[in-house]
Design an enzyme around this catalytic site. Structure first.
Site, PDB file in Angstrom:
ATOM      1  N   VAL A 208      71.896 -17.807  16.817  1.00 53.32           N
ATOM      2  CA  VAL A 208      72.669 -17.205  15.727  1.00 53.32           C
ATOM      3  C   VAL A 208      73.790 -16.315  16.266  1.00 53.32           C
ATOM      4  CG1 VAL A 208      72.532 -15.529  13.837  1.00 53.32           C
ATOM      5  CG2 VAL A 208      70.862 -17.363  14.000  1.00 53.32           C
TER       6      VAL A 208
ATOM      7  N   LYS B 256      71.966 -24.053  10.104  1.00 51.43           N
ATOM      8  CA  LYS B 256      70.925 -24.943  10.612  1.00 51.43           C
ATOM      9  C   LYS B 256      71.264 -25.288  12.056  1.00 51.43           C
ATOM     10  CE  LYS B 256      72.019 -28.242   7.616  1.00 51.43           C
ATOM     11  NZ  LYS B 256      73.018 -27.609   6.754  1.00 51.43           N
ATOM     12  N   GLU B 257      70.301 -25.177  12.950  1.00 52.47           N
ATOM     13  CA  GLU B 257      70.560 -25.641  14.313  1.00 52.47           C
ATOM     14  C   GLU B 257      70.903 -27.124  14.246  1.00 52.47           C
ATOM     15  OE1 GLU B 257      67.388 -24.567  17.028  1.00 52.47           O
ATOM     16  OE2 GLU B 257      67.410 -22.526  16.263  1.00 52.47           O
TER      17      GLU B 257
ATOM     18  N   CYS C 161      62.350 -20.834  12.634  1.00 53.80           N
ATOM     19  CA  CYS C 161      62.549 -20.150  11.347  1.00 53.80           C
ATOM     20  C   CYS C 161      61.473 -20.435  10.303  1.00 53.80           C
ATOM     21  CB  CYS C 161      63.929 -20.488  10.800  1.00 53.80           C
ATOM     22  SG  CYS C 161      65.238 -19.773  11.799  1.00 53.80           S
TER      23      CYS C 161
ATOM     24  N   ARG D  97      60.965 -24.647  19.896  1.00 50.70           N
ATOM     25  CA  ARG D  97      60.093 -23.584  19.394  1.00 50.70           C
ATOM     26  C   ARG D  97      59.320 -24.083  18.163  1.00 50.70           C
ATOM     27  NH1 ARG D  97      64.289 -18.587  19.217  1.00 50.70           N
ATOM     28  NH2 ARG D  97      65.702 -20.233  18.570  1.00 50.70           N
TER      29      ARG D  97
HETATM   30  N1  LIG Z   1      67.878 -20.132  14.976  1.00 53.53           N
HETATM   31  C1  LIG Z   1      68.187 -20.362  13.717  1.00 53.53           C
HETATM   32  O1  LIG Z   1      68.384 -21.491  13.295  1.00 53.53           O
HETATM   33  C2  LIG Z   1      68.330 -19.207  12.758  1.00 53.53           C
HETATM   34  C3  LIG Z   1      68.967 -19.417  11.529  1.00 53.53           C
HETATM   35  C4  LIG Z   1      69.104 -18.350  10.646  1.00 53.53           C
HETATM   36  C5  LIG Z   1      68.576 -17.098  10.983  1.00 53.53           C
HETATM   37  N2  LIG Z   1      67.930 -16.944  12.168  1.00 53.53           N
HETATM   38  C6  LIG Z   1      67.418 -15.608  12.500  1.00 53.53           C
HETATM   39  O2  LIG Z   1      68.344 -14.989  13.404  1.00 53.53           O
HETATM   40  C7  LIG Z   1      67.639 -14.170  14.357  1.00 53.53           C
HETATM   41  C8  LIG Z   1      67.968 -14.613  15.754  1.00 53.53           C
HETATM   42  O3  LIG Z   1      67.480 -15.932  15.926  1.00 53.53           O
HETATM   43  P1  LIG Z   1      67.893 -16.824  17.190  1.00 53.53           P
HETATM   44  O4  LIG Z   1      67.291 -18.171  16.972  1.00 53.53           O
HETATM   45  O5  LIG Z   1      69.347 -16.702  17.430  1.00 53.53           O
HETATM   46  O6  LIG Z   1      67.090 -16.032  18.338  1.00 53.53           O
HETATM   47  P2  LIG Z   1      67.146 -16.268  19.914  1.00 53.53           P
HETATM   48  O7  LIG Z   1      65.776 -15.990  20.396  1.00 53.53           O
HETATM   49  O8  LIG Z   1      67.782 -17.589  20.219  1.00 53.53           O
HETATM   50  O9  LIG Z   1      68.147 -15.144  20.432  1.00 53.53           O
HETATM   51  C9  LIG Z   1      67.877 -13.769  20.399  1.00 53.53           C
HETATM   52  C10 LIG Z   1      68.630 -13.130  21.568  1.00 53.53           C
HETATM   53  O10 LIG Z   1      68.552 -11.708  21.428  1.00 53.53           O
HETATM   54  C11 LIG Z   1      68.465 -11.162  22.733  1.00 53.53           C
HETATM   55  N3  LIG Z   1      67.959  -9.770  22.640  1.00 53.53           N
HETATM   56  C12 LIG Z   1      66.725  -9.340  22.336  1.00 53.53           C
HETATM   57  N4  LIG Z   1      66.668  -7.998  22.364  1.00 53.53           N
HETATM   58  C13 LIG Z   1      67.921  -7.554  22.685  1.00 53.53           C
HETATM   59  C14 LIG Z   1      68.507  -6.276  22.877  1.00 53.53           C
HETATM   60  N5  LIG Z   1      67.784  -5.165  22.743  1.00 53.53           N
HETATM   61  N6  LIG Z   1      69.822  -6.219  23.200  1.00 53.53           N
HETATM   62  C15 LIG Z   1      70.537  -7.336  23.348  1.00 53.53           C
HETATM   63  N7  LIG Z   1      70.040  -8.590  23.185  1.00 53.53           N
HETATM   64  C16 LIG Z   1      68.751  -8.686  22.868  1.00 53.53           C
HETATM   65  C17 LIG Z   1      67.537 -12.124  23.456  1.00 53.53           C
HETATM   66  O11 LIG Z   1      67.673 -12.012  24.870  1.00 53.53           O
HETATM   67  C18 LIG Z   1      68.041 -13.470  22.933  1.00 53.53           C
HETATM   68  O12 LIG Z   1      69.055 -14.023  23.753  1.00 53.53           O
HETATM   69  C19 LIG Z   1      66.164 -14.279  13.974  1.00 53.53           C
HETATM   70  O13 LIG Z   1      65.827 -13.235  13.118  1.00 53.53           O
HETATM   71  C20 LIG Z   1      66.093 -15.603  13.225  1.00 53.53           C
HETATM   72  O14 LIG Z   1      65.025 -15.635  12.312  1.00 53.53           O
HETATM   73  C21 LIG Z   1      67.815 -17.952  13.072  1.00 53.53           C
END
Ligand SMILES: NC(=O)c1ccc[n+]([C@@H]2O[C@H](COP(=O)([O-])OP(=O)(O)OC[C@H]3O[C@@H](n4cnc5c(N)ncnc54)[C@H](O)[C@@H]3O)[C@@H](O)[C@H]2O)c1
Length: 438
Positions: A11, A152-153, A261, A329
């Site tokens: 995201v 959506k990924e 998600c 995941r």
């Molecule tokens: N992946 C999806 O399709 C999607 C879609 C909509 C919403 N979301 C939501 O968005 C959020 C992020 O999801 P994602 O899939 O991108 O997660 P992800 O695990 O791919 O990425 C999270 C990133 O945050 C970094 N991080 C963690 N703590 C940190 C800190 N203190 N400082 C800096 N960086 C830090 C991690 O190293 C990681 O790279 C979640 O809440 C998820 O539910 C995800």
């Protein structure tokens, strides 16, 4: 506008690249130094169509930069996005430790009036909590806005650049206007920017994911009933999907939903409900049907090949939780392959993008094949778990030549049963009559 995005995952990176592409100056932060090093070299740490190219263009134009130094990124920004992970705890509730710790760090780094935008998916009331965490660290004026992400990924750029809607949750009109302005370039097709309370925005995200997951579990349950009564679920899907009130989108029976998600969000919403003494029968059922869907698929295989799979070699097509991503995941493939291995099977796998992540998950417990047909060689059956496009029109003759026997378990209903019969396959799918060779 000067923007900082904290968290450079699926995201965060998409948000950073797309906002840079519309002319903003964006600093993307991550605490993972190795990830930042790769990003600085123009490498995208995961597969998302078009993202690497968009990053490269905006890095060249000096609108997109990467750092592991959150302080520098935040202190220069007018708007700071929080896009760190919110995984599930063992009890199903959302683990907010990353969001809370990044909020505290942001608070310490503020150097002037700042809008802090929560993009991570967080339970209702988290905005209030982050507001007090940040306030305890700074004297500068700031506002916390909820702006959940619906991408959506696999189609993330398109979803971000052409969203169905943008949700902005805040009672601070000025902060809301700033975020609305950021999104203006993406809603030129008159898609709505919906302004609401912060709590409503937080709940909207969970409700949207829970509803989509509900459609999947619903059609899976209907498919199960169809299977028991010899009815083809495709016909039923057409019959109900053509009702304008229902529609046919997101109505595909299979091995169930996965990814980072839906599984966690359905459970986190149930946990939010329980915390307020709300009975949440639907959410619990959506989750348990999804778990059952994987078990049912495993049973379909063991009913045919026996519970003891020692000496059996299985080929698996598809490891990612969905096509066009390398994300595994909570992928159904992990559960299904683990069960097959536990029953003694030898497993050969292929996925167009997710092999590296699968290597981390399975190590040398499975064999990896870059070519889909090589994975079939001398296998006793093929299991299809992800609906990648390239699996939709395979060379059936070649499949039969490679497999020990023409046996396919299709967890995504990729082929119609007439095609399977024409090629003389033994073919099992979800909620449709099985096909046996003549
Ligand atoms: N992946 C999806 O399709 C999607 C879609 C909509 C919403 N979301 C939501 O968005 C959020 C992020 O999801 P994602 O899939 O991108 O997660 P992800 O695990 O791919 O990425 C999270 C990133 O945050 C970094 N991080 C963690 N703590 C940190 C800190 N203190 N400082 C800096 N960086 C830090 C991690 O190293 C990681 O790279 C979640 O809440 C998820 O539910 C995800």
């Amino acid at each position: 506008m000067r923007i900082c995005v904290t968290g450079s995952g699926y995201v965060g990176l998409v948000t950073a690249a797309c906002l840079a592409d519309s002319g903003n100056h964006v600093v993307a932060v991550d605490k993972d130094e190795d990830k930042i090093t790769r990003l600085k070299q123009g490498e995208c740490p995961f597969y998302e169509p078009g993202l690497k190219e968009l990053m490269a263009e905006n890095m060249r134009a000096r609108r997109l930069r990467f750092t592991s130094d959150l302080f520098t990124g935040v202190s220069a920004a007018r708007v700071v996005f929080i896009a760190v992970g919110t995984p599930a705890r063992a009890d199903g509730s959302a683990d907010l430790s990353a969001v809370e710790s990044v909020a505290a760090e942001i608070g310490k780094a503020l150097s002037g009036e700042t809008v802090i935008v929560i993009k991570s998916t967080v339970p209702v009331g988290t905005g209030d909590r982050l507001e007090s965490i940040i306030a305890s660290q700074t004297r500068h004026h700031f506002s916390v806005v909820s702006n959940p992400e619906f991408l959506k990924e696999g189609a993330a750029l398109d979803d971000f650049l052409r969203p169905d809607r943008v949700v902005i949750g805040t009672h601070d009109d000025d902060a809301g206007d700033i975020i609305a302005e950021l999104y203006q370039p993406f809603v030129r097709n008159n898609k709505p920017i919906l302004r609401m309370s912060r709590n409503a925005a937080e709940l909207t995200k969970y409700a949207a994911n829970a509803y989509l997951a509900t459609r999947i579990s619903f059609i899976n349950e209907i498919a199960d009933i169809c299977g028991r009564y010899g009815v083809n679920v495709d016909e039923v899907r057409r019959g109900i999907g053509s009702d304008a009130r229902i529609g046919s989108h997101f109505f595909y029976p299979g091995v169930g939903y996965g990814g980072s998600c839906f599984p966690k969000d359905v459970q986190a919403l149930a946990s939010t409900a329980r915390a307020a003494d709300v009975a949440c029968e639907i959410l619990d059922a959506v989750h348990s049907r999804n778990v059952r869907q994987r078990t049912n698929f495993v049973k379909m295989v063991t009913d045919r090949l026996g519970a003891d799979l020692k000496g059996v070699r299985l080929a698996v097509w598809g490891l990612a939780f969905k096509p066009k991503t390398d994300d595994i995941r909570e992928a159904p493939a992990i559960t299904i392959i683990s069960e097959m291995l536990a029953a003694g099977a030898a497993v050969a796998v292929h996925d167009p993008q997710a092999m590296d992540n699968a290597r981390v998950e399975f190590g040398d417990r499975v064999e990896y094949f870059d070519d889909a047909y090589d994975a079939l060689h001398k296998a006793d059956a093929l299991l299809i778990i992800t609906e990648w496009n390239e699996f939709r029109s395979p060379d059936f003759d070649r499949m039969k030549a490679e497999l020990n026997q023409p046996l396919i378990f299709d967890g995504r209903n990729l082929y119609d049963t007439q095609t399977a019969a024409r090629y003389n396959l033994e073919y099992y799918s979800i909620g449709r009559p099985s096909v046996r060779p003549a």
